[in-house]
Enzyme design. Structure first.
Site, PDB file in Angstrom:
ATOM      1  N   CYS A  25       0.814  -1.224   0.000  1.00  0.00           N
ATOM      2  CA  CYS A  25       0.000   0.000   0.000  1.00  0.00           C
ATOM      3  C   CYS A  25       0.846   1.272   0.000  1.00  0.00           C
ATOM      4  CB  CYS A  25      -0.953   0.005   1.190  1.00  0.00           C
ATOM      5  SG  CYS A  25      -2.195  -1.298   1.098  1.00  0.00           S
ATOM      6  N   HIS A  69     -11.734   9.672  -9.990  1.00  0.00           N
ATOM      7  CA  HIS A  69     -10.566   9.786 -10.871  1.00  0.00           C
ATOM      8  C   HIS A  69      -9.599  10.870 -10.390  1.00  0.00           C
ATOM      9  CE1 HIS A  69     -13.019   7.211 -13.379  1.00  0.00           C
ATOM     10  NE2 HIS A  69     -11.899   6.873 -13.980  1.00  0.00           N
ATOM     11  N   GLU A 107     -12.721  -0.854  -0.577  1.00  0.00           N
ATOM     12  CA  GLU A 107     -11.659  -0.697  -1.576  1.00  0.00           C
ATOM     13  C   GLU A 107     -11.620  -1.880  -2.537  1.00  0.00           C
ATOM     14  OE1 GLU A 107      -8.226   1.815   0.781  1.00  0.00           O
ATOM     15  OE2 GLU A 107      -8.117  -0.362   0.829  1.00  0.00           O
TER      16      GLU A 107
END
Length: 117
Positions: A25, A69, A107
């Site tokens: 991550c 985005h 996620e």
């Protein structure tokens, strides 16, 4: 108690730079996020709703304009973890809709974080 929820989707990148460099991550990566807002009420309004789902459209607009985005490190204060995002969206929703009782953020299809005071 009556409870409703609505789901919203967005895609974004992030990087958890505070983690060790070899942690997956810590690298730049992205997710297709799901945000679920939950609202509850002991009584229904005169239309028979906890709240009309159409009234939740500002959350979709906010997510589309600010998060979709985007690179979350540029949008969020603090680490852009699902836990912090759940709290962020909860605070945003609670300020607009007092019936807000929880927000969940995913996620991946197998992971969820929830903020519920």
């Amino acid at each position: 108690m009556f409870r409703i929820s609505k789901e919203f989707h967005f895609s974004a990148s992030h990087q958890l730079t505070h983690l060790p460099a070899d942690h997956q991550c810590a690298r730049l990566h992205g997710h297709n996020y799901i945000v679920v807002v939950e609202l509850s009420a002991a009584e229904l309004n005169s239309d028979g709703f906890v709240r009309d789902y159409l009234e939740l459209k500002p959350l979709k607009t906010y997510i589309d304009d600010v998060f979709d985005h985007r690179h979350l490190n540029d949008v969020m204060t603090g680490p852009s973890t699902a836990e912090n995002m759940a709290k962020h969206f909860y605070d945003w929703c609670k300020a607009r809709w007092p019936e807000t009782t929880a927000v969940k953020v995913s996620e991946t299809p197998k992971t969820w974080a929830e903020y519920r005071p």
